[in-house]
Every structure is written in structure tokens, then in C-alpha cells.
Design a protein around this motif. Sequence first.
Motif, PDB file in Angstrom:
ATOM      1  N   UNK A 118      10.779 -11.786 -55.581  1.00  0.00           N
ATOM      2  CA  UNK A 118      10.795 -12.767 -56.499  1.00  0.00           C
ATOM      3  C   UNK A 118      11.597 -13.946 -55.865  1.00  0.00           C
ATOM      4  N   UNK A 119      11.390 -15.144 -56.632  1.00  0.00           N
ATOM      5  CA  UNK A 119      11.928 -16.377 -56.246  1.00  0.00           C
ATOM      6  C   UNK A 119      13.157 -16.387 -57.218  1.00  0.00           C
ATOM      7  N   UNK A 120      14.448 -16.690 -56.406  1.00  0.00           N
ATOM      8  CA  UNK A 120      15.624 -16.646 -57.270  1.00  0.00           C
ATOM      9  C   UNK A 120      16.149 -17.975 -57.530  1.00  0.00           C
ATOM     10  N   UNK A 121      15.971 -18.819 -56.696  1.00  0.00           N
ATOM     11  CA  UNK A 121      16.136 -20.201 -56.703  1.00  0.00           C
ATOM     12  C   UNK A 121      15.003 -21.092 -56.215  1.00  0.00           C
ATOM     13  N   UNK A 122      15.092 -22.459 -56.687  1.00  0.00           N
ATOM     14  CA  UNK A 122      14.006 -23.287 -56.226  1.00  0.00           C
ATOM     15  C   UNK A 122      14.600 -24.652 -56.264  1.00  0.00           C
TER      16      UNK A 122
END
Length: 158
Positions: A118-122
Motif C-alpha cells: 500500500x502507498x502510505x504517503x504521496x
Amino acid sequence: MLAQAQPDIFSFCTHPDARLAFVQAGVRHGVKAIVTEKPMALSVQEARALCRTTDAAGVKLVVSHQHKYGAHWQKVKELVASGQLGRVRTIHATSLGWMQHYATHLIDYSMWLNDYSPVARVAGHLHGRDYFGAGEAHPAPGYFLGHLEFANGVRGLV
């Protein structure tokens, strides 16, 4: 055509401004899955409307990212998974194509190569009005940079 053929899967290639109407037609005619092209939509609101429409009907919505099934990308995935490169810490994906044509592929490749952690931050940056001109089927800024931080600690640069 949908009423007569009654397909399980509805796949179509249109400009993004026509997608919602096609998705709604597919849902009305009982398809089980809908495959669209990129970009998914021209606004966040429209993307959400697509998802609400298909979610409410229990229809699977897929944005086509077929390149990763080619032999060259399969070899890259095999190489990464084998550990021959060591521990992957950063995935840097770049293209000379503009955002609305290729960025979604680059993000998908990055996620796929990282086993869909999963992407935690962008964080992102957009610049320029190069492709907002009249007649552009896929309006987009001329430059963008995206920084992804995945839950497993891998960084992505697009």
C-alpha cells in the motif's frame, strides 16, 4: 448492442469525457466487469462517480494496464523478485510521454514491482500548461513529479 449481446465483460476505448456514460450503460445492461482505458477520468469527482456507479451495482471496474504482461516487463518482474538486484529501496519510473498518456502506467508498474504494498504517503508537483491547448484529447500539464512512500519502506519516484 449491450442489450443484444449481453456480455459479461464490457471493454471500450473512448475519450475520457465519454467514460461515465459508457460505464452507466454497462451497469444498466448487467455486465459483470468493465475495462476502461487511461486516463480513468478527467477529474477526481468523475473518477468517484465511476467507482460509485460500479460499486453500487457490484460490477468490477478495471483500468487497463496491459503492458506488464509483455515478455520484457515479465523479465523485469522476475529479476526484481529473484533478489539478484538486492533489496529494492527505490523505484524510479520515468517517461518522455506526458502525464495523461503514460503516468498511470508508471505508477502501476511501480506498485506491481513492489508487490502492491500500500502507498502510505504521496507528494506531487505539476508544472506547465503544455497540453491544455485546444484539441488535446488528454489535457495535462507539461511536467509532473510524484514521490510515493510505500508501507514497506520502498520509495517511488515518478
